[in-house]
Write an enzyme that holds these catalytic residues in place. Structure first.
Site, PDB file in Angstrom:
ATOM      1  N   GLU A 448       0.557  -1.154   0.044  1.00 42.52           N
ATOM      2  CA  GLU A 448      -0.083  -0.003   0.119  1.00 42.52           C
ATOM      3  C   GLU A 448       0.875   1.258   0.018  1.00 42.52           C
ATOM      4  OE1 GLU A 448      -2.383   3.299   0.907  1.00 42.52           O
ATOM      5  OE2 GLU A 448      -1.432   2.323   2.861  1.00 42.52           O
ATOM      6  N   ASP A 521       0.865  -1.555   6.614  1.00 43.52           N
ATOM      7  CA  ASP A 521       1.240  -0.959   7.692  1.00 43.52           C
ATOM      8  C   ASP A 521       0.632  -1.920   8.982  1.00 43.52           C
ATOM      9  OD1 ASP A 521       2.659   1.010   6.778  1.00 43.52           O
ATOM     10  OD2 ASP A 521       1.083   2.712   7.034  1.00 43.52           O
ATOM     11  N   ASP A 523      -0.789  -0.866  11.410  1.00 41.97           N
ATOM     12  CA  ASP A 523      -1.790  -0.257  12.265  1.00 41.97           C
ATOM     13  C   ASP A 523      -3.163  -0.545  11.833  1.00 41.97           C
ATOM     14  OD1 ASP A 523      -2.046   1.043   9.661  1.00 41.97           O
ATOM     15  OD2 ASP A 523      -1.321   2.902  10.526  1.00 41.97           O
ATOM     16  N   ASP A 525      -5.207   1.179   9.850  1.00 46.61           N
ATOM     17  CA  ASP A 525      -5.392   1.447   8.368  1.00 46.61           C
ATOM     18  C   ASP A 525      -4.970   0.168   7.787  1.00 46.61           C
ATOM     19  OD1 ASP A 525      -7.035   3.580   8.693  1.00 46.61           O
ATOM     20  OD2 ASP A 525      -5.325   5.260   8.154  1.00 46.61           O
TER      21      ASP A 525
END
Ligand code: 0RA
Length: 658
Positions: A448, A521, A523, A525
Site C-alpha cells: 500500500e 502497515d 496499524d 488502517d
C-alpha cells in the site's frame, strides 16, 4: 402482339407526348407493354413472389390515389380460386370518354400506355401525379388476362385484355348502375411468373400497412380461394399514430403517441406538394424501430427523410433537456442512439418524383427532403414537448438512462479490451517485476502506498521478488458486483500481475507467483487494507487462497535496541516480553514504526522481506472468510450490526489483524 401493335400505332403529334411524358411521337403502345414483358424486373423488381405481390400493390396504389384525392373510401382485394385477383374501389371510376386525338377510351389509355394513369386528365388529378411507380398498364402487360370494370355516370363498362395487354375489343357499356368505382381483375401470366400463388399473410400485412399510412381508408382483403377463406378489413382513423401504437402494443409504451404533420410545400415545376407526417412513441425497451416511407413505399434503406428526422430528434431532445436543466453537466449530450433507444417511429413523406436509390432501391435520395423533414420535426416536436411537460420528462429521463447505459457499456468494452492484460499477456505499468520466470520461487508483494512501494523495490531480491504498489483503500467489494469490481484500477492491476485471470478465464496454472504477499502497515488502517484485499481474494479468487498462495507479511510494530542488536517486535505483548526478559539491561526507548514508510529499506528487508528472517502468515480460506465477514460487518449496510460489532470488539485488534 405484332398485329395489334400496328393497329395501336399512335398518331403523330403532341398529344401522346403529353400523356406519356415522352417527346417522341412514334412511341408504340404495344411496344411499350412489350418492353415491360421483356424486362419485368425493371418495372416490378422481380418475377418471383415479390414481383407477383407487387402487381396487387400497383393496382391498389391507383385506388388509394383516388382515395387521397378525396373520392374513395374503400378498397377491396379479393383472391379467386383460379389465380385471379381483383382490386375494387368506390372512387370516381376511370374516365370512359374517348380521347379526341387518340380515338380510344381513357380506360384503354390507362391500361395500355406506360405511366399514363396519373397524368391522364392533367393537373386536376394532381394528388396521384407522379406519386406512384409504374401504373396499372404494367400489371396489364404482365397478365394473362385482365378485366377492367368501371361504374361511372350511371353505366357499368367493361374492357378485357389478354396476353400482356392485347385488347379483346373496345370498352363496352354492359349495364346500368348508380354506383361509381373501378374494379381491376387480373391473372398473372404463367409465361412471366413461374409461381403464381399469392400469400394471404403477405398481402394482408402490406394492406394493413397501407391502411395505417392512409388514414381513414378502409382496405379489405378476402381469400376466396377456399370455402372458409380469411377476410380482414383495415381502417385506421388515427393513421400512423395508430401504426406506432400497434407496433408498440406489446412493448410497454411509456407515454401517449406523438403525431404531427408538416405544412404542404409546393416545389417549382411539380404538381404534387411535399408533405411529411411523423408519429413517435417510446417504449420501455431498448430497440430502435424507426420506419420510413416515401409515397407509402417502405424505404427500408432509409435516406434523406430519415436523416432529417434523426438530426431533428437529436437536436430537439438535447435542446429541451438543456433548457429544462435535465442535462447539467456541460459536456454531457445525448447521442442520436441515446435518443432512439426504445423509440418506435414512423416517418412518412409524400413527394413528386421520388428518387429511389440503394441496393434494393428503397433509399430516398431527394436531397431537398432532408431539410424539409428536419425543419418540420424540429418545430413540431419542440412545440409538443413544451405543451406536454410531464411526458417530455419521461422521454428525457429515458434518454438519460440510455446515455448512462452507453457509458457503462463503454467501460465494459474498455475492460474487455484490457482482457489481454488480465490473461497475462500484458502487465500493469506499476508492477516492478522480478527476473525469475519460475512461479514456484516468485513472490509478489502487494504494497500500500507509493513510498512504501519505493522502499520495497530497493529492499527486494530482484530475482524472485516483485513489487506492486497499490493506492489507498482499494474498493468496497461488499457493495460491488464482479463487473464493478473489475473496473477498479487497483483490482485490475492485481489480477493482471497475478496472471491467472478471473471469472470464466481463471486458470491457476498461469499464475506467475506462488506467493502473493500483502504488505501493509501494522496499524488499523493497514489492517483495513489487508482485510479489503483478503475479501477480494476470498470472493473472486478463492482458488488462489485454497492453493495456499496468499500470505500476509508481518512488518514489526516496534524496534528495540538492546546493546548493538535491534529486536523487532510485532505487538505490545512481544515488546513487553522482551523487556521483562532483559530487565536490568540498559534500553533506549523502543522505536515505534507508524508505517512501512518509516523504515529504511534495509530495515524493511531485514524485518519483513528477507526470506531468512521475515514472518509470513499464510492466509487460509477461513482467514479470508473471516476477513470477508468482518468486512461485511464493518462496511455493510446494516448499521445496527456494525455498531454492535464495534462495541463488542472495541480495542480488540485480533479480529482485524489477521
Ligand atoms: C385517370 C383519371 C381519373 C381517375 C383514374 C384514372 C382512376 C384510375 C384507377 C385505377 C384504379 N382505380 C382507379 N380510379 C380512378 C380521374 C377521373 C376524373 O377526373 O373523374
Amino acid at each position: 402482339m405484332k398485329a395489334v401493335a400496328t393497329v395501336r400505332r399512335a398518331p403523330p403529334g403532341v398529344i401522346l407526348a403529353e400523356i406519356s411524358g415522352y417527346d417522341a411521337a412514334d412511341i408504340d403502345v404495344m411496344e411499350g407493354l412489350e418492353a415491360v414483358r421483356m424486362r419485368p424486373g425493371m418495372y416490378i423488381g422481380s418475377t418471383g413472389p415479390r414481383g407477383l405481390h407487387h402487381l396487387v400493390y400497383e393496382v391498389v396504389d391507383n385506388s388509394i390515389d383516388e382515395a387521397l384525392a378525396g373520392f374513395c373510401d374503400t378498397v377491396h382485394v379479393h383472391l379467386y380460386p383460379d389465380g385471379g385477383v381483383s382490386v375494387a374501389d368506390n372512387g370516381r371510376g376511370i374516365p370512359i370518354d374517348i380521347h379526341p386525338d387518340l380515338g380510344i377510351s381513357a380506360v384503354e389509355v390507362v391500361m395500355t400506355i406506360l405511366h399514363a394513369g396519373g397524368k391522364f386528365g392533367g393537373a386536376g388529378y394532381g394528388v396521384s401525379g407522379g406519386l406512384h411507380g409504374v401504373g396499372v398498364s404494367v400489371v396489364n402487360a404482365l397478365s394473362k388476362r385482365l378485366v377492367a370494370e368501371v361504374c361511372r355516370g350511371g353505366g357499368l363498362y367493361r374492357m378485357s385484355f389478354h396476353d400482356g395487354g392485347v385488347p379483346e375489343g373496345r370498352l363496352e357499356r354492359v349495364g346500368d348502375t348508380s354506383e361509381t368505382g373501378t374494379t381491376v381483375t387480373f391473372w398473372p401470366d404463367p409465361a412471366i411468373f413461374e409461381n403464381r400463388e399469392y400469400d394471404y399473410d403477405v398481402l394482408s400485412r402490406r394492406l394493413r400497412e397501407l391502411a395505417f399510412l392512409n388514414r381513414g381508408v378502409m382496405i379489405r382483403v378476402t381469400d376466396g380461394r377456399t370455402e372458409d377463406g380469411l377476410h380482414q378489413g383495415f381502417r385506421f382513423d388515427g393513421g400512423i399514430s395508430d401504426f406506432v401504437a400497434h407496433l408498440n402494443s406489446s412493448k410497454d409504451p411509456i407515454h401517449r403517441a406523438i403525431v404531427f404533420f408538416s405544412e404542404s410545400r409546393m416545389r417549382e415545376g411539380v404538381s404534387v406538394p411535399d408533405e411529411v407526417e411523423v408519429a413517435l412513441q417510446w417504449n420501455a425497451g431498448y430497440q430502435n424501430n424507426v420506419y420510413s416511407f416515401a409515397n407509402t413505399i417502405n424505404t427500408h434503406e432509409g435516406g434523406v427523410h430519415e436523416e432529417g428526422f434523426r438530426a431533428a430528434l437529436t437536436y430537439t431532445l438535447n435542446a429541451y433537456a438543456r433548457t429544462h436543466n435535465f442535462l447539467k453537466d456541460r459536456d454531457q449530450n445525448f447521442t442520436g442512439d441515446d435518443c432512439r433507444e426504445g423509440l418506435t417511429a414512423i416517418v412518412s413523406v409524400k413527394l413528386a418524383n421520388p428518387q429511389f436509390e440503394g441496393q434494393t432501391k428503397t433509399k430516398l435520395g431527394n436531397t431537398e427532403m432532408k431539410g424539409f423533414v428536419q425543419k418540420a420535426v424540429n418545430d413540431h416536436l419542440a412545440d409538443w414537448l413544451d405543451q406536454h411537460p410531464a411526458e417530455a420528462k419521461i422521454i428525457i429521463e429515458k434518454c438519460k438512462l440510455a446515455a448512462q447505459g452507453r457509458l457503462a457499456a463503454k467501460r465494459a468494452r474498455d475492460l474487455t479490451r484490457r482482457k489481454s492484460v488480465f490473461d497475462g499477456s500484458g502487465l500493469p505499468g506499476k508492477l516492478v517485476d522480478c527476473t525469475s520466470r519460475n512461479p514456484a520461487e516468485c513472490e509478489l508483494f502487494i504494497v500500500e502506498g507509493d513510498s512504501a512501494g519505493g522502499s520495497a523495490v530497493k529492499a527486494r531480491d530482484a530475482r524472485t521478488q516483485a513489487i506492486l504498489p497499490i493506492r489507498g483503500k482499494i474498493l468496497n467489494v461488499e457493495k460491488s458486483n464482479l463487473e464493478r469490481s473489475l473496473r477498479n484500477t487497483e483490482i485490475q492491476s492485481i489480477i493482471s500481475a497475478t496472471g491467472a485471470g478471473i471469472g470464466e478465464d481463471f486458470d491457476i496454472s498461469k499464475i506467475r507467483y506462488h506467493k502473493l504477499v500483502t504488505l501493509a502497515d501494522a496499524d488499523v488502517d493497514g489492517s483495513h487494507i489487508r482485510t479489503l484485499l483478503l475479501t477480494f481474494f476470498f470472493r473472486y479468487l478463492p482458488e488462489i487462497v485454497e492453493a495456499g498462495y496468499v500470505y500476509a507479511a508481518q512488518p514489526p510494530l516496534y524496534g528495540q535496541k538492546i546493546g548493538n542488536v535491534i529486536h523487532y517486535l510485532h505487538s505490545d505483548r512481544e515488546l513487553e516480553v522482551l523487556r521483562v526478559e532483559n530487565a536490568g539491561r540498559r534500553m533506549p526507548p523502543a522505536q515505534r514504526f507508524k508505517g512501512l514508510g518509516e523504515m529504511d529499506y534495509e530495515e524493511l528487508w531485514d524485518t519483513t522481506m528477507d526470506p531468512e528472517k521475515r514472518i509470513l502468515r499464510r492466509v487460509t480460506i477461513e482467514d479470508a472468510a473471516m476477513a470477508d465477514e468482518i468486512f461485511s460487518t464493518l462496511m455493510g449496510d446494516d448499521v445496527e450490526v456494525r455498531k454492535e460489532f464495534i462495541r463488542a470488539n472495541a480495542g480488540d485488534v485480533r479480529f482485524l489483524d489477521i
